[in-house]
Design an enzyme around this catalytic site. Structure first.
Site, mmCIF file in Angstrom:
data_model
loop_
_atom_site.group_PDB
_atom_site.id
_atom_site.type_symbol
_atom_site.label_atom_id
_atom_site.label_comp_id
_atom_site.label_asym_id
_atom_site.label_seq_id
_atom_site.Cartn_x
_atom_site.Cartn_y
_atom_site.Cartn_z
ATOM 1 N N HIS A 72 0.838 -1.202 0.000
ATOM 2 C CA HIS A 72 0.000 0.000 0.000
ATOM 3 C C HIS A 72 0.878 1.259 0.000
ATOM 4 C CE1 HIS A 72 -3.870 -1.925 1.853
ATOM 5 N NE2 HIS A 72 -3.436 -2.555 0.787
ATOM 6 N N TYR A 202 -9.694 4.743 6.900
ATOM 7 C CA TYR A 202 -10.040 5.040 8.289
ATOM 8 C C TYR A 202 -11.143 6.093 8.280
ATOM 9 C CZ TYR A 202 -5.680 2.700 9.619
ATOM 10 O OH TYR A 202 -4.691 1.768 9.792
ATOM 11 N N PRO A 294 -5.699 -0.740 18.209
ATOM 12 C CA PRO A 294 -5.272 -1.152 16.867
ATOM 13 C C PRO A 294 -5.309 -0.057 15.796
ATOM 14 C CG PRO A 294 -7.397 -2.140 17.441
ATOM 15 C CD PRO A 294 -6.900 -1.451 18.661
ATOM 16 N N LYS A 298 -0.065 -0.901 14.936
ATOM 17 C CA LYS A 298 1.305 -0.972 15.462
ATOM 18 C C LYS A 298 1.611 -2.220 16.300
ATOM 19 C CE LYS A 298 3.192 2.657 13.787
ATOM 20 N NZ LYS A 298 2.984 2.159 12.415
ATOM 21 N N TYR A 386 2.994 6.193 10.522
ATOM 22 C CA TYR A 386 2.225 5.043 10.025
ATOM 23 C C TYR A 386 3.147 3.977 9.431
ATOM 24 C CZ TYR A 386 -1.713 2.434 8.215
ATOM 25 O OH TYR A 386 -2.631 1.447 7.984
HETATM 26 P P1 RFL Z 1 0.034 -12.946 21.134
HETATM 27 O O1 RFL Z 1 -0.287 -12.977 19.673
HETATM 28 O O2 RFL Z 1 -1.046 -12.640 22.084
HETATM 29 O O3 RFL Z 1 0.676 -14.360 21.489
HETATM 30 C C1 RFL Z 1 0.924 -14.757 22.816
HETATM 31 C C2 RFL Z 1 0.884 -16.278 22.881
HETATM 32 O O4 RFL Z 1 1.168 -16.693 24.215
HETATM 33 C C3 RFL Z 1 0.259 -17.726 24.584
HETATM 34 N N1 RFL Z 1 0.134 -17.751 26.045
HETATM 35 C C4 RFL Z 1 0.739 -18.673 26.823
HETATM 36 N N2 RFL Z 1 1.538 -19.699 26.540
HETATM 37 C C5 RFL Z 1 1.978 -20.446 27.561
HETATM 38 N N3 RFL Z 1 1.678 -20.194 28.861
HETATM 39 C C6 RFL Z 1 0.871 -19.183 29.204
HETATM 40 N N4 RFL Z 1 0.580 -18.950 30.499
HETATM 41 C C7 RFL Z 1 0.372 -18.364 28.164
HETATM 42 N N5 RFL Z 1 -0.415 -17.260 28.138
HETATM 43 C C8 RFL Z 1 -0.552 -16.915 26.847
HETATM 44 C C9 RFL Z 1 -1.034 -17.357 23.867
HETATM 45 O O5 RFL Z 1 -1.886 -18.478 23.700
HETATM 46 C C10 RFL Z 1 -0.496 -16.826 22.544
HETATM 47 O O6 RFL Z 1 -0.381 -17.835 21.558
HETATM 48 O O7 RFL Z 1 1.217 -11.921 21.428
HETATM 49 P P2 RFL Z 1 2.502 -11.517 20.536
HETATM 50 O O8 RFL Z 1 3.175 -12.738 19.979
HETATM 51 O O9 RFL Z 1 3.292 -10.569 21.343
HETATM 52 O O10 RFL Z 1 1.879 -10.772 19.252
HETATM 53 C C11 RFL Z 1 1.234 -9.527 19.383
HETATM 54 C C12 RFL Z 1 0.153 -9.370 18.316
HETATM 55 O O11 RFL Z 1 -0.671 -10.512 18.336
HETATM 56 C C13 RFL Z 1 -0.696 -8.097 18.526
HETATM 57 O O12 RFL Z 1 0.109 -7.022 18.928
HETATM 58 C C14 RFL Z 1 -1.450 -7.661 17.243
HETATM 59 O O13 RFL Z 1 -2.402 -8.620 16.864
HETATM 60 C C15 RFL Z 1 -2.161 -6.316 17.457
HETATM 61 N N6 RFL Z 1 -2.970 -5.887 16.303
HETATM 62 C C16 RFL Z 1 -2.387 -5.290 15.200
HETATM 63 N N7 RFL Z 1 -1.045 -5.142 15.130
HETATM 64 C C17 RFL Z 1 -0.460 -4.618 14.010
HETATM 65 O O14 RFL Z 1 0.761 -4.462 13.988
HETATM 66 N N8 RFL Z 1 -1.194 -4.252 12.891
HETATM 67 C C18 RFL Z 1 -2.537 -4.382 12.874
HETATM 68 O O15 RFL Z 1 -3.147 -4.107 11.830
HETATM 69 C C19 RFL Z 1 -3.189 -4.889 14.063
HETATM 70 N N9 RFL Z 1 -4.510 -5.047 14.089
HETATM 71 C C20 RFL Z 1 -4.352 -6.067 16.322
HETATM 72 C C21 RFL Z 1 -5.114 -5.629 15.181
HETATM 73 C C22 RFL Z 1 -5.006 -6.672 17.399
HETATM 74 C C23 RFL Z 1 -6.376 -6.823 17.379
HETATM 75 N N10 RFL Z 1 -6.981 -7.450 18.505
HETATM 76 C C24 RFL Z 1 -7.928 -8.465 18.423
HETATM 77 C C25 RFL Z 1 -6.425 -7.225 19.823
HETATM 78 C C26 RFL Z 1 -6.470 -5.767 15.163
HETATM 79 C C27 RFL Z 1 -7.124 -6.336 16.254
HETATM 80 C C28 RFL Z 1 -8.621 -6.404 16.194
HETATM 81 C C1 PHB Z 2 -6.540 -5.058 9.950
HETATM 82 O O1 PHB Z 2 -6.399 -5.295 8.740
HETATM 83 O O2 PHB Z 2 -6.981 -5.902 10.733
HETATM 84 C C2 PHB Z 2 -6.174 -3.712 10.449
HETATM 85 C C3 PHB Z 2 -5.669 -2.762 9.574
HETATM 86 C C4 PHB Z 2 -5.322 -1.512 10.039
HETATM 87 C C5 PHB Z 2 -5.474 -1.222 11.385
HETATM 88 C C6 PHB Z 2 -5.965 -2.180 12.264
HETATM 89 C C7 PHB Z 2 -6.329 -3.437 11.794
HETATM 90 O O3 PHB Z 2 -5.135 0.004 11.844
#
Ligand code: RFL
Ligand code: PHB
Length: 395
Positions: A72, A202, A294, A298, A386
């Site tokens: 993008h 957005y 989110p 980041k 961004y």
């Molecule tokens: P995770 O992915 O939560 O993984 C942690 C793992 O640890 C396990 N765990 C355990 N294992 C053993 N013993 C225990 N006691 C444990 N407790 C937990 C869990 O089962 C899991 O498998 O953390 P990690 O690896 O640090 O990754 C972080 C990312 O997942 C998170 O920051 C992103 O998903 C955030 N996020 C976004 N980030 C971006 O950079 N770009 C995006 O577009 C973006 N969009 C989002 C998002 C997060 C969202 N939600 C649902 C919070 C959009 C959404 C809606």
């Molecule tokens: C996504 O694709 O899930 C997404 C994209 C941009 C954001 C957050 C989530 O800022």
């Protein structure tokens, strides 16, 4: 069992750390609470900074993101019913972001780990970390009704916000900063072509925030702001599509292709930082140490930059017998984290409807957005954050 680095959590942080350490010849074992299918079933991030894509290449698994990720060059902002493009590529001297789902990143990392024959213990229960204030830390867990012990040199807490590592640090040794926002995001995934395949949209509207994103040219990811105590069951597919359309400009609303949703979930919005990120021989990385709302995309990217610093520090420790990297890990990681926290908080504040700011708050947001899209200086501030600030920026 014994290893050099015990990694708790097989999310993107843990898997990426494991891969980079393995490439450098450092043995590691991952202990994960859930099953692989459960981990892959969580629909989360979708936008990768170039630094994150570069790390996937460094970990030897850049092929798929290169082939299937969608680059993008811009983002779009909708407010007062009108859509405006921000030329992120032009404003940052050629930087871009890549749309590639966290599910795919995780799948690539799991495949690479399996191919390398590295140990991952899935469905481990009662995971506990011990003696990380000594030179011989340990992890214990239960699997198939038996208790197991993993002896190691270091523990990497990559276990997310609700994990056991941060929770095991003695009270008083960690300071937590938190802000919880008074709303959530309702997200849906659908196999319909994305309405805006070359830029994330957005939207700010009097009805609340909306976001149009994608996972591929045939799979869309859309979000609308909802009350924090809202229930998924209250949202039929039709209600979701109608609400999304009502928050966009008419031309885009008309182009939305609707279809049955594959997934629908509500996520709370939170800003959170734990300081420091090192406790003796245990380190925190990713969501275990910090959460961003989110809006700025980041979270996953910060997890990747933590892992970049942490893997470098551990490689330096083993190769050069130097503790310099591990001693500065927390400080280096936090310098980047706080800037991303600020950006995510600012963009969240600008784009969402807040229950207590009323019509005046809405007008302030619209005035700032108008300034943002008409001022090259202000657009540049948005664009450079961004795409992600450079690693070790300002040091
Ligand atoms: P995770 O992915 O939560 O993984 C942690 C793992 O640890 C396990 N765990 C355990 N294992 C053993 N013993 C225990 N006691 C444990 N407790 C937990 C869990 O089962 C899991 O498998 O953390 P990690 O690896 O640090 O990754 C972080 C990312 O997942 C998170 O920051 C992103 O998903 C955030 N996020 C976004 N980030 C971006 O950079 N770009 C995006 O577009 C973006 N969009 C989002 C998002 C997060 C969202 N939600 C649902 C919070 C959009 C959404 C809606
Ligand atoms: C996504 O694709 O899930 C997404 C994209 C941009 C954001 C957050 C989530 O800022």
């Amino acid at each position: 069992m014994r290893t050099q680095v015990a990694i708790i959590g097989a999310g993107p942080s843990g898997l990426l750390l494991g891969q980079l350490l393995h490439k450098a010849g450092i043995a590691n074992v991952i202990i994960e609470r859930q099953s692989p299918d459960y981990v892959l079933g969580r629909i989360r991030a979708g936008i990768l900074e170039q630094t994150t894509v570069d790390m996937l290449h460094e970990a030897g698994m850049g092929e798929r993101v290169q082939a299937e990720g969608v680059v993008h060059h811009s983002i779009e902002l909708v407010f007062s019913g009108v859509r405006h493009a921000i030329d992120v590529h032009g404003l940052t001297g050629g930087k871009v972001v890549t749309a590639y789902g966290q599910t795919e990143v995780t799948r690539d990392l799991m495949d690479a780990r399996n191919a390398a024959g590295l140990t991952t213990v899935y469905e481990a229960s009662q995971v506990a970390v011990h003696d990380f204030d000594s030179n011989s830390p340990r992890v214990t867990y239960q699997k198939d009704g038996q208790t197991h012990t993993l002896d190691c040199d270091f523990i990497a807490g990559c276990d997310g916000f609700h994990g056991v590592c941060r929770a095991s640090v003695p009270e008083g040794a960690v300071t937590e900063y938190e802000k919880v926002y008074p709303f959530g995001w309702l997200g849906v995934l659908a196999d319909v072509p994305p309405v805006s395949p070359h830029s994330i949209v957005y939207g700010n509207s009097e009805r609340g925030f909306s976001l149009c994103s994608m996972r591929s040219l045939t799979r869309s990811r859309y979000y609308v702001q909802c009350p924090m105590d809202d229930k998924v069951e209250a949202w039929s597919d039709q209600r979701f599509w109608d609400e999304l359309r009502s928050r966009l400009d008419p031309a885009l609303a008309e182009r939305i292709v609707t279809g049955p949703t594959l997934e629908k979930s509500i996520a709370p919005l939170r800003s959170f930082v734990a300081e420091p990120m090192r406790f003796g021989r245990m380190f925190l990385a990713g969501d275990a140490a910090h959460i961003v709302p989110p809006t700025g995309a980041k979270g996953l990217n910060l997890a990747a930059s933590d892992v970049k610093y942490l893997s470098g520090a551990l490689i330096e420790f083993y190769a050069e017998k130097s503790a310099a990297g591990i001693d500065t890990y927390s400080q280096r990681a936090l310098a980047r984290i706080w800037k991303a926290e600020r950006f995510s908080w600012w963009l969240t504040s600008l784009m969402h409807k807040f229950p207590d700011t009323g019509a005046f708050g809405q007008r302030m947001q619209e005035a700032e957005l108008e300034y943002l899209v008409n001022s090259t200086a202000a657009s540049t501030v948005l664009a450079e954050n961004y795409v992600g600030l450079p690693l070790d920026w300002g040091h």
